[in-house]
Enzyme design. Structure first.
Site, PDB file in Angstrom:
ATOM      1  N   ASP A   1     -25.523   8.641  19.025  1.00 59.01           N
ATOM      2  CA  ASP A   1     -24.312   7.843  19.212  1.00 59.01           C
ATOM      3  C   ASP A   1     -23.236   8.728  19.805  1.00 59.01           C
ATOM      4  O   ASP A   1     -23.160   9.921  19.504  1.00 59.01           O
ATOM      5  CB  ASP A   1     -23.821   7.197  17.905  1.00 59.01           C
ATOM      6  CG  ASP A   1     -22.982   5.951  18.180  1.00 59.01           C
ATOM      7  OD1 ASP A   1     -23.524   4.834  18.120  1.00 59.01           O
ATOM      8  OD2 ASP A   1     -21.779   6.103  18.501  1.00 59.01           O
TER       9      ASP A   1
ATOM     10  N   CYS B   1     -24.794  -7.842  21.099  1.00 61.39           N
ATOM     11  CA  CYS B   1     -24.282  -8.939  20.260  1.00 61.39           C
ATOM     12  C   CYS B   1     -23.229  -9.687  21.074  1.00 61.39           C
ATOM     13  O   CYS B   1     -22.190 -10.064  20.556  1.00 61.39           O
ATOM     14  CB  CYS B   1     -23.759  -8.442  18.919  1.00 61.39           C
ATOM     15  SG  CYS B   1     -22.500  -7.187  19.050  1.00 61.39           S
TER      16      CYS B   1
ATOM     17  N   GLY C   1     -26.286   2.446  12.244  1.00 61.63           N
ATOM     18  CA  GLY C   1     -27.656   2.774  11.836  1.00 61.63           C
ATOM     19  C   GLY C   1     -28.460   1.624  11.259  1.00 61.63           C
ATOM     20  O   GLY C   1     -29.546   1.848  10.720  1.00 61.63           O
TER      21      GLY C   1
ATOM     22  N   ASP D   1     -23.373  11.322  24.618  1.00 62.90           N
ATOM     23  CA  ASP D   1     -23.360  10.175  25.524  1.00 62.90           C
ATOM     24  C   ASP D   1     -24.809   9.970  25.979  1.00 62.90           C
ATOM     25  O   ASP D   1     -25.358  10.808  26.703  1.00 62.90           O
ATOM     26  CB  ASP D   1     -22.439  10.494  26.711  1.00 62.90           C
ATOM     27  CG  ASP D   1     -22.460   9.399  27.758  1.00 62.90           C
ATOM     28  OD1 ASP D   1     -23.309   8.483  27.663  1.00 62.90           O
ATOM     29  OD2 ASP D   1     -21.626   9.461  28.685  1.00 62.90           O
TER      30      ASP D   1
ATOM     31  N   CYS E   1     -28.014   3.889  20.977  1.00 59.89           N
ATOM     32  CA  CYS E   1     -26.644   3.550  20.545  1.00 59.89           C
ATOM     33  C   CYS E   1     -26.778   3.132  19.092  1.00 59.89           C
ATOM     34  O   CYS E   1     -26.834   1.956  18.772  1.00 59.89           O
ATOM     35  CB  CYS E   1     -26.099   2.402  21.391  1.00 59.89           C
ATOM     36  SG  CYS E   1     -26.052   2.792  23.142  1.00 59.89           S
TER      37      CYS E   1
END
Ligand SMILES: C[S@@+](CC[C@H](N)C(=O)[O-])C[C@H]1O[C@@H](n2cnc3c(N)ncnc32)[C@H](O)[C@@H]1O
Length: 438
Positions: free
Chosen positions: A282, A380, A263, A308, A259
């Site tokens: 991605d 995150c 970058g 995907d 993912c």
């Protein structure tokens, strides 16, 4: 003609339009704001940006205050005027603009928005706020969502997950984020780059959590940074910079960054070991272009694929990987200070859906790892369901997988993996887990 054009695009009117679009159409701030800044005169852009970020950061508070100033809510078609009122309140509460200028310019913006009928309403509401500010601020104390400037569901979730730290999390989320840099070790050591910054009067300090991270005293334009165009440095939070360390990189590895856009971590991996083969995937082809821009600025090479990651039949060439990084799509609840629109765009029921997507990625990518290879899972997010509970479930279902304990713990140890809460060591909130085939 020129004057009319400028009027249509004043900072306050544009900010009101952007905020209305985010709140009504649930669009992300970054995309809407970038387009809104283009037609604005250069000297209005910074104010527009400050208003958008500030109002969305304090939206639950400002909305609550505005409701007490209006006799009845404005119609949905006038959501730009509602947003303009919030811009006015934000200027009066939190900005260093003299209040008479804040009020008169906000009132003028009604005309720019083509709604002169609202001038009286905005003027009266803002003056009323000035008169009753102390009394109104006091009422916030009885309304948790307005007091902490977060939606109720998220406050409850943070309380449940972090009974001792939820207030730290909420307070950090309401602050303006610091700017951090990653120094490209191929070009300069961190201390050498610090000297270059000093030479152009930019003050920075070293972050202890990563060898390459610098914390700027004040954010600045990237083009003021020495050697930015030449790839000497990139903008990246210190928490994100710990991921490459966990991958235990060596020459000659085949790595999947599942993912990858925009970058940040792909580039960090390649800066550390430019000869590694990195496949950067991605699902979003447009975001893949950002990886392209970043790798080309840094003069690095990755194999880019729009796909995907979980649908391996569509993209995988059958060769196993030594390392897999899943920097999973997540709630972003660790980076709310950088993306305050998350407070409005996320809903409580998104979390289970995201956890399901993360699980699919883990399940489908795990078989692509070489025996003895290493998979690093990061988010995150500051919510357990996406982090330690996700990894607990995975390990329960995969006896052949075990958690690898890194030599240097990247954050606080949890039941599985490591969690950085927003504000720990001034960084963003982040979660890390390293998994190895037994
Ligand atoms: C947290 S961001 C990645 C940030 C990136 N690793 C960096 O360091 O710059 C998550 C990314 O996952 C992508 N994504 C979401 N679902 C995906 C999927 N099923 N397959 C591949 N990419 C996906 C999103 O488009 C988004 O760019």
């Amino acid at each position: 003609m020129a004057k009319n054009k400028q009027l249509k695009h004043s900072a306050r009117a544009s900010a009101a339009r952007v905020i209305a679009e985010v709140t009504q159409q649930r669009r992300s701030l970054n995309g809407v704001l970038a387009a809104a800044l283009i037609p604005l005169p250069e000297n209005e852009r910074s104010l527009c940006q400050q208003l958008c970020y500030g109002v969305l950061r304090w939206y639950p508070t400002l909305k609550f205050l505005s409701e007490q100033l209006l006799n009845k809510p404005l119609k949905a078609k006038d959501s730009d005027i509602t947003a303009l009122l919030l811009c006015g309140l934000y200027q009066l509460r939190d900005m260093r603009i003299p209040s008479h200028a804040a009020i008169s310019e906000t009132v003028n913006a009604c005309k720019t928005l083509g709604k002169p009928w609202a001038t009286g309403l905005i003027n009266a509401s803002l003056r009323n706020f000035q008169r009753k500010q102390a009394e109104l601020e006091k009422t916030l104390e009885d309304h948790e969502s307005a007091f902490y400037a977060h939606p109720d569901w998220l406050i409850q979730q943070f309380k449940q997950d972090w009974p001792e730290h939820w207030q730290q999390v909420l307070n950090t989320n309401n602050q303006q984020p610091p700017m951090m840099l990653r120094v490209n070790q191929q070009h300069n050591s961190r201390s050498a780059y610090l000297e270059k910054l000093k030479a152009v009067n930019i003050t920075a300090s070293e972050l202890t959590s990563s060898h390459e991270a610098l914390l700027l005293e004040k954010p600045c334009d990237v083009y003021q940074l020495p050697g930015f165009n030449e790839g000497d440095v990139s903008v990246q939070d210190g928490a994100a910079q710990q991921v490459a360390q966990l991958l235990n990189l060596q020459p000659g590895l085949r790595i999947l960054d599942a993912c990858a856009a925009p970058g940040g971590k792909t580039c960090h991996i390649l800066e550390q070991q430019p000869d590694n083969e990195v496949v950067a995937l991605d699902i979003d082809a447009r975001r893949l272009q950002q990886i392209e821009q970043n790798t080309s600025r840094l003069n690095l090479n990755a194999k880019l694929l729009a796909a995907d990651a979980g649908d391996t039949a569509k993209w995988w060439d059958g060769q196993l990987f030594d390392r897999i990084l899943i920097d999973a799509p997540c709630s972003g609840t660790g980076v709310i200070r950088r993306h305050p629109d998350i407070k409005l765009l996320r809903r409580a029921d998104d979390i289970a859906k995201l956890a399901q997507q993360q699980n699919v990625l883990l399940e489908n990518l795990w078989p692509l790892l070489k025996p003895d290879g290493l998979l690093v899972y990061t988010t995150c997010s500051a919510l357990k369901q996406e982090n330690e509970l996700q990894i607990a479930t995975f390990l329960e279902q995969h006896p052949e997988a075990e958690e690898q304990i890194p030599d240097i713990p990247p954050a606080q140890r949890r039941s599985f993996g490591y969690q950085r809460l927003p504000g720990d060591d001034v960084t963003d909130g982040f979660y890390y887990a390293c998994l190895r085939h037994r």
